[in-house]
Design a protein around this motif. Sequence first.
Motif, PDB file in Angstrom:
ATOM      1  N   ALA A 246      28.964  44.287  41.751  1.00  0.00           N
ATOM      2  CA  ALA A 246      27.903  43.290  41.894  1.00  0.00           C
ATOM      3  C   ALA A 246      28.098  42.150  40.906  1.00  0.00           C
ATOM      4  O   ALA A 246      27.875  40.976  41.228  1.00  0.00           O
ATOM      5  CB  ALA A 246      26.538  43.944  41.687  1.00  0.00           C
ATOM      6  N   THR A 247      28.522  42.496  39.676  1.00  0.00           N
ATOM      7  CA  THR A 247      28.802  41.457  38.684  1.00  0.00           C
ATOM      8  C   THR A 247      29.946  40.567  39.140  1.00  0.00           C
ATOM      9  O   THR A 247      29.896  39.331  39.008  1.00  0.00           O
ATOM     10  CB  THR A 247      29.154  42.108  37.331  1.00  0.00           C
ATOM     11  N   ALA A 248      30.998  41.216  39.673  1.00  0.00           N
ATOM     12  CA  ALA A 248      32.129  40.427  40.168  1.00  0.00           C
ATOM     13  C   ALA A 248      31.704  39.526  41.322  1.00  0.00           C
ATOM     14  O   ALA A 248      32.163  38.382  41.442  1.00  0.00           O
ATOM     15  CB  ALA A 248      33.248  41.365  40.610  1.00  0.00           C
ATOM     16  N   LEU A 249      30.801  40.033  42.167  1.00  0.00           N
ATOM     17  CA  LEU A 249      30.322  39.211  43.280  1.00  0.00           C
ATOM     18  C   LEU A 249      29.559  37.998  42.762  1.00  0.00           C
ATOM     19  O   LEU A 249      29.687  36.890  43.305  1.00  0.00           O
ATOM     20  CB  LEU A 249      29.420  40.047  44.191  1.00  0.00           C
ATOM     21  N   GLY A 250      28.781  38.190  41.680  1.00  0.00           N
ATOM     22  CA  GLY A 250      28.096  37.060  41.090  1.00  0.00           C
ATOM     23  C   GLY A 250      29.066  36.019  40.565  1.00  0.00           C
ATOM     24  O   GLY A 250      28.853  34.803  40.722  1.00  0.00           O
ATOM     25  N   GLN A 251      30.155  36.491  39.928  1.00  0.00           N
ATOM     26  CA  GLN A 251      31.166  35.560  39.430  1.00  0.00           C
ATOM     27  C   GLN A 251      31.846  34.812  40.571  1.00  0.00           C
ATOM     28  O   GLN A 251      32.316  33.687  40.413  1.00  0.00           O
ATOM     29  CB  GLN A 251      32.209  36.327  38.612  1.00  0.00           C
ATOM     30  N   LEU A 252      31.917  35.487  41.738  1.00  0.00           N
ATOM     31  CA  LEU A 252      32.599  34.865  42.869  1.00  0.00           C
ATOM     32  C   LEU A 252      31.657  34.078  43.772  1.00  0.00           C
ATOM     33  O   LEU A 252      32.031  33.653  44.862  1.00  0.00           O
ATOM     34  CB  LEU A 252      33.293  35.952  43.715  1.00  0.00           C
ATOM     35  N   GLY A 253      30.396  33.886  43.328  1.00  0.00           N
ATOM     36  CA  GLY A 253      29.444  33.189  44.192  1.00  0.00           C
ATOM     37  C   GLY A 253      29.931  31.796  44.594  1.00  0.00           C
ATOM     38  O   GLY A 253      29.887  31.409  45.765  1.00  0.00           O
ATOM     39  N   SER A 254      30.403  31.060  43.587  1.00  0.00           N
ATOM     40  CA  SER A 254      30.904  29.712  43.888  1.00  0.00           C
ATOM     41  C   SER A 254      32.150  29.779  44.759  1.00  0.00           C
ATOM     42  O   SER A 254      32.354  28.935  45.655  1.00  0.00           O
ATOM     43  CB  SER A 254      31.209  28.970  42.583  1.00  0.00           C
ATOM     44  N   ALA A 255      33.010  30.781  44.482  1.00  0.00           N
ATOM     45  CA  ALA A 255      34.230  30.917  45.276  1.00  0.00           C
ATOM     46  C   ALA A 255      33.893  31.225  46.732  1.00  0.00           C
ATOM     47  O   ALA A 255      34.555  30.728  47.654  1.00  0.00           O
ATOM     48  CB  ALA A 255      35.114  32.024  44.700  1.00  0.00           C
ATOM     49  N   ILE A 256      32.852  32.033  46.952  1.00  0.00           N
ATOM     50  CA  ILE A 256      32.456  32.347  48.328  1.00  0.00           C
ATOM     51  C   ILE A 256      32.058  31.066  49.056  1.00  0.00           C
ATOM     52  O   ILE A 256      32.501  30.778  50.185  1.00  0.00           O
ATOM     53  CB  ILE A 256      31.284  33.357  48.332  1.00  0.00           C
ATOM     54  N   LEU A 334      41.631  36.189  44.796  1.00  0.00           N
ATOM     55  CA  LEU A 334      40.246  36.448  44.418  1.00  0.00           C
ATOM     56  C   LEU A 334      39.926  35.884  43.039  1.00  0.00           C
ATOM     57  O   LEU A 334      38.824  35.393  42.794  1.00  0.00           O
ATOM     58  CB  LEU A 334      39.960  37.952  44.441  1.00  0.00           C
ATOM     59  N   GLY A 335      40.894  35.962  42.131  1.00  0.00           N
ATOM     60  CA  GLY A 335      40.664  35.471  40.770  1.00  0.00           C
ATOM     61  C   GLY A 335      40.999  34.008  40.584  1.00  0.00           C
ATOM     62  O   GLY A 335      40.791  33.457  39.490  1.00  0.00           O
ATOM     63  N   ALA A 336      41.512  33.347  41.633  1.00  0.00           N
ATOM     64  CA  ALA A 336      41.950  31.955  41.483  1.00  0.00           C
ATOM     65  C   ALA A 336      40.797  31.031  41.119  1.00  0.00           C
ATOM     66  O   ALA A 336      40.981  30.075  40.351  1.00  0.00           O
ATOM     67  CB  ALA A 336      42.629  31.483  42.769  1.00  0.00           C
ATOM     68  N   PHE A 337      39.602  31.290  41.660  1.00  0.00           N
ATOM     69  CA  PHE A 337      38.480  30.388  41.374  1.00  0.00           C
ATOM     70  C   PHE A 337      38.095  30.461  39.904  1.00  0.00           C
ATOM     71  O   PHE A 337      37.802  29.431  39.280  1.00  0.00           O
ATOM     72  CB  PHE A 337      37.282  30.742  42.257  1.00  0.00           C
ATOM     73  N   ALA A 338      38.065  31.680  39.327  1.00  0.00           N
ATOM     74  CA  ALA A 338      37.762  31.809  37.899  1.00  0.00           C
ATOM     75  C   ALA A 338      38.802  31.071  37.061  1.00  0.00           C
ATOM     76  O   ALA A 338      38.480  30.454  36.039  1.00  0.00           O
ATOM     77  CB  ALA A 338      37.703  33.284  37.495  1.00  0.00           C
ATOM     78  N   GLN A 366      39.646  44.971  42.606  1.00  0.00           N
ATOM     79  CA  GLN A 366      38.578  44.813  41.627  1.00  0.00           C
ATOM     80  C   GLN A 366      39.151  44.790  40.217  1.00  0.00           C
ATOM     81  O   GLN A 366      38.736  43.992  39.373  1.00  0.00           O
ATOM     82  CB  GLN A 366      37.562  45.953  41.759  1.00  0.00           C
ATOM     83  N   VAL A 367      40.121  45.668  39.930  1.00  0.00           N
ATOM     84  CA  VAL A 367      40.761  45.686  38.610  1.00  0.00           C
ATOM     85  C   VAL A 367      41.479  44.362  38.357  1.00  0.00           C
ATOM     86  O   VAL A 367      41.355  43.764  37.273  1.00  0.00           O
ATOM     87  CB  VAL A 367      41.740  46.876  38.502  1.00  0.00           C
ATOM     88  N   LEU A 368      42.246  43.909  39.344  1.00  0.00           N
ATOM     89  CA  LEU A 368      42.968  42.639  39.188  1.00  0.00           C
ATOM     90  C   LEU A 368      41.994  41.491  38.938  1.00  0.00           C
ATOM     91  O   LEU A 368      42.217  40.644  38.057  1.00  0.00           O
ATOM     92  CB  LEU A 368      43.809  42.366  40.431  1.00  0.00           C
ATOM     93  N   LEU A 369      40.919  41.434  39.716  1.00  0.00           N
ATOM     94  CA  LEU A 369      39.934  40.371  39.542  1.00  0.00           C
ATOM     95  C   LEU A 369      39.337  40.411  38.141  1.00  0.00           C
ATOM     96  O   LEU A 369      39.182  39.375  37.488  1.00  0.00           O
ATOM     97  CB  LEU A 369      38.835  40.509  40.596  1.00  0.00           C
ATOM     98  N   ASN A 370      39.012  41.603  37.662  1.00  0.00           N
ATOM     99  CA  ASN A 370      38.398  41.733  36.343  1.00  0.00           C
ATOM    100  C   ASN A 370      39.359  41.260  35.251  1.00  0.00           C
ATOM    101  O   ASN A 370      38.969  40.515  34.337  1.00  0.00           O
ATOM    102  CB  ASN A 370      37.981  43.183  36.100  1.00  0.00           C
ATOM    103  N   LEU A 371      40.633  41.668  35.329  1.00  0.00           N
ATOM    104  CA  LEU A 371      41.600  41.275  34.299  1.00  0.00           C
ATOM    105  C   LEU A 371      41.871  39.776  34.343  1.00  0.00           C
ATOM    106  O   LEU A 371      41.988  39.122  33.293  1.00  0.00           O
ATOM    107  CB  LEU A 371      42.903  42.055  34.490  1.00  0.00           C
ATOM    108  N   ILE A 372      41.975  39.197  35.553  1.00  0.00           N
ATOM    109  CA  ILE A 372      42.217  37.753  35.655  1.00  0.00           C
ATOM    110  C   ILE A 372      41.002  36.979  35.155  1.00  0.00           C
ATOM    111  O   ILE A 372      41.143  35.968  34.434  1.00  0.00           O
ATOM    112  CB  ILE A 372      42.556  37.370  37.112  1.00  0.00           C
ATOM    113  N   ALA A 373      39.778  37.430  35.507  1.00  0.00           N
ATOM    114  CA  ALA A 373      38.570  36.758  35.038  1.00  0.00           C
ATOM    115  C   ALA A 373      38.458  36.828  33.523  1.00  0.00           C
ATOM    116  O   ALA A 373      38.074  35.846  32.863  1.00  0.00           O
ATOM    117  CB  ALA A 373      37.338  37.378  35.699  1.00  0.00           C
ATOM    118  N   ASN A 374      38.792  37.977  32.937  1.00  0.00           N
ATOM    119  CA  ASN A 374      38.775  38.097  31.474  1.00  0.00           C
ATOM    120  C   ASN A 374      39.788  37.152  30.838  1.00  0.00           C
ATOM    121  O   ASN A 374      39.523  36.528  29.806  1.00  0.00           O
ATOM    122  CB  ASN A 374      39.080  39.538  31.069  1.00  0.00           C
ATOM    123  N   ALA A 375      40.977  37.067  31.443  1.00  0.00           N
ATOM    124  CA  ALA A 375      41.999  36.163  30.911  1.00  0.00           C
ATOM    125  C   ALA A 375      41.536  34.710  31.005  1.00  0.00           C
ATOM    126  O   ALA A 375      41.760  33.907  30.085  1.00  0.00           O
ATOM    127  CB  ALA A 375      43.306  36.362  31.664  1.00  0.00           C
TER     128      ALA A 375
END
Length: 477
Positions: A246-256, A334-338, A366-375
Amino acid sequence: MQRLWAKVDQQAPSTEWPRRLAHGVALGGAALFLTTISRHLIGVDLPFAFALVAVALAAAWGGALTAVAVVVTAIPAAVMLNPDHPFVTPVNIVVVIVFSLILALFGGHTTALRKRADVEASRSRRREDYLQSIFGTTPAAMLIADAADNILAINTSARDIFGIGDEEVERLTLATLLPGWSDADVDPCCVQRADGKRLTLSVSSVALPSATDDLRTIYIRDETDRIAAAEALALLQAELHQLARATALGQLGSAIAHEVNQPLAAAANYAKIAQVAASRGPMTAEVGDALDSALQQIFRAADVLKGLRRFVQRGPLQAEWVDARQIITEGAKLGAFAVRQAGAELTVTIDDDIGEVFIDATQIQQVLLNLIANAADAVADSATRTITLRAFPGPEERCTITVSDTGPGLAAEIESALFTPFQTTKRNGLGVGLAISRTIVEAHDGHITGASNPRGGASFSFTLPRRSCREELAGAA
């Protein structure tokens, strides 16, 4: 075990010999006193009679040392007090002394055997008390049963588990305590106590050496709390998984909005073109192409929404062999927008022989998205904003995926607790992302690590089971 019995059987050094010697002297003196009294008061003049009786009593009571003390005390004194008595002759004196010594030694040997038997009986009682103490007070739940499944003994820990009083022990059987259990069972068994509480027990049986070879020791371990804790932990992990998604979905709101808005806008444009073209006259090829393109863009939008919906859905691990390159590429998208929000550049390098990985694609993305968003968060304030995603075959049929950044790196106090839940340096972070990532990777039989780079920044790497392209072709054949 022998050292234990030696310690249990150990006794204080004996200091009885002075007392036994004193008793012998006292008996010898008493024999002389009785001999004198009987001669003067009742006229019985037998100089050695009471001495021989005293020797026999001393041998039977105190052993050889006490009896010899009587001989040494009473016989010479009787000779000195009655030198003129007709029975006091050299031959009689020798016979009395020899007989007394034989009586002392024989009686002493018999007494020693009796005392040795008493010592062995006392030792056996001490060993029995010691074993009973161990059996009764050990935290391990144990009971002893015979071939007919009658319970012969049950310790306190086992009684506490089953809620049994002392008065109920006599009529217990295995069938009443462990209904349906047998020696061949290896899985935990479920039983219900008399008070209604359900227990999950791990039970094992070991043959107990005995004269009839029909006894066995039953060991019981209560797994109820452990299993309940494991289930609660699994539920908590599932909730954390859902929270992370759910947190990742919030981060991806703009990307959606960004990703869906483009195909919908294109579909609207194509539809407008079709309307204009249709107003000119009969439908032309241009109108057909425009409508086809509109449908394609609408389907593309539907696919984006479907993928995002699948991403946030909760479900069990559903691992399958999938193309590693495709999954990693989709995770990077998935992580490109972040990455774009941080003004950073994402470089993706995937080795040609990456092959397939055995994963649940949604969870690994989900793991990839989390690591890319953290980076991306890490490099947001850096002069150089570069994120590198690399995937390459590792040893032992593993695929290694690494996400590196040019941020400030990891603080020493954070590096030791990277994957601890609720540990975060982000202002609005929950501290569950890396913990969830570790849970997911370990559920895939992998391993995840994180550390600062020698030249600055940080790197996170995790491994997944893989098979090479050559193995894929062999499996397909």
